[in-house]
Scaffold this motif. Structure first.
Motif, PDB file in Angstrom:
ATOM      1  N   ALA A  40       0.665  -1.177  -0.177  1.00 44.78           N
ATOM      2  CA  ALA A  40       0.238   0.207   0.072  1.00 44.78           C
ATOM      3  C   ALA A  40       0.334   1.472  -0.140  1.00 44.78           C
ATOM      4  O   ALA A  40       0.723   2.358  -0.479  1.00 44.78           O
ATOM      5  N   ALA A  41       2.294   1.054   0.741  1.00 49.61           N
ATOM      6  CA  ALA A  41       2.596   2.223   0.787  1.00 49.61           C
ATOM      7  C   ALA A  41       3.629   2.821  -0.716  1.00 49.61           C
ATOM      8  O   ALA A  41       3.628   3.764  -1.390  1.00 49.61           O
ATOM      9  N   LEU A  42       4.203   1.519  -0.862  1.00 46.44           N
ATOM     10  CA  LEU A  42       5.080   1.635  -2.412  1.00 46.44           C
ATOM     11  C   LEU A  42       3.835   1.816  -3.609  1.00 46.44           C
ATOM     12  O   LEU A  42       3.871   2.797  -4.365  1.00 46.44           O
ATOM     13  N   LEU A  43       2.034   2.101  -3.067  1.00 41.71           N
ATOM     14  CA  LEU A  43       1.484   2.656  -4.956  1.00 41.71           C
ATOM     15  C   LEU A  43       1.302   3.783  -5.262  1.00 41.71           C
ATOM     16  O   LEU A  43       0.344   4.193  -5.490  1.00 41.71           O
ATOM     17  N   TYR A  44       1.607   3.847  -3.234  1.00 37.05           N
ATOM     18  CA  TYR A  44       1.268   5.665  -3.379  1.00 37.05           C
ATOM     19  C   TYR A  44       1.992   6.237  -3.926  1.00 37.05           C
ATOM     20  O   TYR A  44       1.561   7.290  -4.308  1.00 37.05           O
TER      21      TYR A  44
ATOM     22  N   VAL B 163      -5.985   4.079  -6.662  1.00 40.28           N
ATOM     23  CA  VAL B 163      -6.898   3.949  -5.926  1.00 40.28           C
ATOM     24  C   VAL B 163      -7.521   2.307  -6.511  1.00 40.28           C
ATOM     25  O   VAL B 163      -7.737   1.515  -5.195  1.00 40.28           O
ATOM     26  N   HIS B 164      -7.530   1.889  -7.292  1.00 34.54           N
ATOM     27  CA  HIS B 164      -8.426   0.550  -7.372  1.00 34.54           C
ATOM     28  C   HIS B 164      -7.272  -0.667  -6.948  1.00 34.54           C
ATOM     29  O   HIS B 164      -7.039  -1.360  -6.121  1.00 34.54           O
ATOM     30  N   LEU B 165      -5.860  -0.493  -7.198  1.00 32.40           N
ATOM     31  CA  LEU B 165      -5.091  -1.525  -6.734  1.00 32.40           C
ATOM     32  C   LEU B 165      -4.613  -1.540  -4.316  1.00 32.40           C
ATOM     33  O   LEU B 165      -3.760  -2.030  -4.625  1.00 32.40           O
ATOM     34  N   TRP B 166      -5.278  -0.281  -4.263  1.00 25.53           N
ATOM     35  CA  TRP B 166      -5.157  -0.170  -3.103  1.00 25.53           C
ATOM     36  C   TRP B 166      -6.693  -1.285  -3.040  1.00 25.53           C
ATOM     37  O   TRP B 166      -6.632  -2.176  -2.268  1.00 25.53           O
ATOM     38  N   VAL B 167      -7.780  -0.707  -2.674  1.00 24.07           N
ATOM     39  CA  VAL B 167      -9.180  -0.980  -2.770  1.00 24.07           C
ATOM     40  C   VAL B 167      -9.317  -2.658  -2.743  1.00 24.07           C
ATOM     41  O   VAL B 167     -10.136  -3.650  -2.260  1.00 24.07           O
ATOM     42  N   GLU B 168      -8.784  -3.213  -4.396  1.00 22.68           N
ATOM     43  CA  GLU B 168      -9.000  -4.716  -4.798  1.00 22.68           C
ATOM     44  C   GLU B 168      -8.184  -5.310  -5.413  1.00 22.68           C
ATOM     45  O   GLU B 168      -7.868  -5.919  -6.050  1.00 22.68           O
ATOM     46  N   GLY B 169      -6.907  -4.580  -4.507  1.00 24.38           N
ATOM     47  CA  GLY B 169      -5.984  -5.418  -4.419  1.00 24.38           C
ATOM     48  C   GLY B 169      -5.433  -5.629  -2.757  1.00 24.38           C
ATOM     49  O   GLY B 169      -5.339  -6.721  -2.152  1.00 24.38           O
TER      50      GLY B 169
END
Ligand code: HEM
Ligand code: HEM
Ligand SMILES: [Fe+2]
Lengths: 446, 144
Positions: free
Chosen positions: A161-165, A186-192
């Protein structure tokens, strides 16, 4: 509670309650604006209320995830947290960054990028804060006696989650590219990756509440998070259908996002099956309600309601309408809000040593909030379907349609009041438990 | 029966394969020959327009390319639909714009900023949206 340092989680959960309450206030401001009562327009216009509402949501959920990690990791790793003082520093700096961002939104200081409104300058502070958090968790895990799958999945979720920010912090000249990489966050957070966090917390709670063998639970945890990434990564394509990129995403996004509900179905079956299989009857029934509830409502909100508009043939009509808002509310509620409320309900009696497990208020909070949110979802849904039909089939003007559907927002506000009552009860219960204490070390741990 | 290590391999394998495919498709999408957005036409004015779009959080009420708030009209095809003069009047209005009751924020923009935003919206309006452009703004081209 087995380790003194787990108490730090309490203050994260406290901050959660505060931010959640504030999020609901801004929801009401928008709801009222939608039925023409926009008296606050000069001070809190709709775009301010919206940015505050959605950012507070994300921040209180992240605060809850962090609290959950501070509670779960020491116990799973069988060691005290490496540095409790730094954990408090992290909490306070998190609160400061959050408050600065929210205040800024009232003074036109933001980046109008849906869900990522925090200005770049503050983004750097967020990064530092999260690095501190991850450092503490990883060091604790490393020092620990045991590395469980549950702890690894939870930590992996937080780390990714931190990296994807980061992709959300890059500037692009093109709106199309900007939007493309905004979805990486946004997507890779909630659906990943957030599903890994949810899965980790769920697995921990099921081990504690049902007494089913850890090996069995963790095996299925791998299957579930496997399904998540298998479908969710390429499923990002469902946001790329109509933003000006190649048609290939209609095929890829359509197929893979249609598979995404499987992970949520997995979660629901997993929780219900372990509950039936378990011999242990844990006295904390409220925590059990929230836990099983999260797994089922996330399947409905994210899985079923997500599926309802994910095929390109449907999405071409529903894209960017209140249908999306309907799904957004029930998915966030079921998957992430409920799992945070579940871990809080489980941890509180253990941290404070007070076993207020089965009182009326706790149950009322659960049912009021859930029935209220279900009602809100239906209200958004009806408004959304009517909007799609009038605006995109009959080609009526936007504002004419909005005036037609205003009545559904009266219903929304009524249901929101029921929902808010439930949340108030939950928060009152939270404070009635009182502060965490070292004496709970011996008393608790049923 | 499935063992735990098989379950772990399923997780790791699936993740690596789909992640690589995702990166590949991303590269493919941004190949210049696949551009649907007239990328080369993004000039200084359009970029300035995007900055204004962001610094005022227009997306907090409006949608663009179908993304944003659902409180105010979709703006992807707004220049086609209303014309430049109308958009200019909205942005420069000294009172909160809102002929149908629902109010917009009062921006009172100067000419330079207004032109930049219009340039940005014009560029947006020409993007090939895989058919969505026909659905989202019923009052664009079709009516004439
Ligand atoms: C817990 C998991 C999920 C959460 C929290 C969630 C939340 C959201 C939110 C907030 C949006 C609005 C985004 C925006 O327009 O900026 C959205 C859009 C969307 N979601 Fe989900 N979602 C979840 C899972 C799913 C799943 C599993 C599916 C598919 C099966 C799905 C399908 C969609 C689609 C197709 C859109 C785009 C709607 C549009 O075109 O306007 N979602 N979701
Ligand atoms: C009293 C309760 C609430 C009310 C009245 C309310 C109302 C609203 C309204 C009016 C919007 C804006 C829709 C638009 O653009 O026109 C919104 C957006 C949103 N709210 Fe709430 N809300 C409430 C609680 C919640 C809760 C508890 C959650 C999460 C669990 C939540 C998550 C969201 C999300 C994710 C969005 C963005 C949706 C999207 O862009 O598709 N809200 N809310
Ligand atoms: Fe998505």
């Amino acid at each position: 509670m087995k380790y003194k340092s787990q108490k730090v989680a309490y203050w994260f959960f406290g901050l959660c309650m505060l931010l959640f309450a504030l999020q609901i206030v801004y929801g009401f401001i928008m709801g009222f604006a939608r039925i023409g009562m926009d008296g606050l327009h000069d001070f809190i216009p709709f775009n301010t209320a919206r940015a505050v509402h959605t950012n507070l949501l994300v921040v209180w959920l992240l605060t809850g995830f962090m609290g959950a990690a501070y509670y779960i990791i020491p116990e799973e790793a069988q060691t005290e947290l490496v540095n409790v003082k730094l954990a408090y520093v992290q909490l306070i700096s998190l609160a400061v960054v959050g408050v600065l961002a929210i205040v800024g939104y009232h003074f036109n200081i933001w980046e109008g990028r849906k869900f990522l409104e925090i200005p770049r300058e503050l983004d750097y502070l967020v990064v530092v804060n999260v690095l501190l958090f991850l450092g503490l968790i990883l060091a604790t895990l490393y020092k620990g006696k045991r590395k469980t799958t549950t702890a690894l999945v939870l930590t992996m979720g937080l780390l990714f989650a931190a990296l994807l920010y980061l992709p959300g912090m890059i500037w692009f000249d093109s709106q199309v590219t900007d939007s493309f990489f905004r979805w990486w966050v946004v997507h890779l957070w909630v659906e990943g990756v957030w599903e890994l966090i949810m899965g980790g917390i769920l697995s921990y709670l099921l081990i504690k509440l049902t007494g089913v063998d850890r090996e069995v639970i963790e095996k299925w945890l791998y299957v579930i998070v496997g399904l998540t990434f298998l479908s969710g990564i390429l499923g990002t394509g469902h946001h790329y259908y109509y933003i000006g990129v190649n048609k290939i995403w209609l095929v890829v996004g359509g197929i893979f996002s249609a598979l995404e509900p499987l992970a949520f179905l997995g979660m629901a079956l997993f929780a219900v099956y372990m509950y039936h299989k378990g011999e242990k009857s844990h006295p904390n029934k409220i925590a059990l309600y929230w836990t099983i509830g999260a797994s089922i409502v996330s399947f409905v909100g994210a899985g079923l309601l997500g599926f309802a508009h994910t095929l390109p043939q449907t999405n071409v009509y529903t894209h960017g309408t209140l249908v999306t808002a309907m799904h957004g509310h029930y998915a966030f509620w079921g998957a992430y809000a409920m799992i945070v409320l579940a871990i809080i309900s489980y941890a509180l009696p253990n941290m404070t040593g007070r076993k207020r497990y089965n009182n009326k208020f706790g149950h009322a909070a659960f049912w009021f909030a859930n029935v209220g949110m279900l009602g809100m979802t239906v209200a958004f849904g009806v408004a959304g379907v009517v909007q799609v039909y009038l605006e995109r089939k009959l080609k009526m003007e936007f504002m004419d349609v909005q005036n037609e559907i205003m009545i559904h927002f009266v219903v929304l506000l009524l249901c929101a009041s029921l929902f808010a009552t439930g949340i108030i009860l939950y928060i009152v219960e939270f404070f009635k438990y009182g502060k965490p204490t070292d004496e709970a070390l011996v008393v608790a741990e049923a | 029966m499935l063992s735990k290590s098989q379950a772990r391999s399923f997780f790791l394998g699936g993740t690596v394969v789909t992640f690589l495919a995702f990166i590949g498709l991303t590269v493919y999408s941004f190949k210049p020959s696949n551009d649907q957005s007239n990328h080369s036409q993004i000039d200084k004015k359009v970029v300035r327009g995007k900055e204004l779009w962001e610094s005022n959080n227009c997306m907090g009420c409006h949608t663009i390319l179908g993304e944003g708030g659902y409180y105010a009209p979709e703006l992807t095809k707004v220049i086609d639909r209303r014309g430049e003069g109308y958009v200019k009047a909205v942005l420069q209005s000294p009172v909160p714009w809102g002929p149908r009751g629902r109010k917009m924020v009062k921006y009172q923009m100067n000419n330079e900023d207004t032109e930049a935003l219009i340039a940005y919206l014009k560029w947006i309006g020409k993007i090939d949206l895989n058919g969505f452009d026909r659905v989202v703004s019923p009052l664009a081209k079709d009516k004439k």
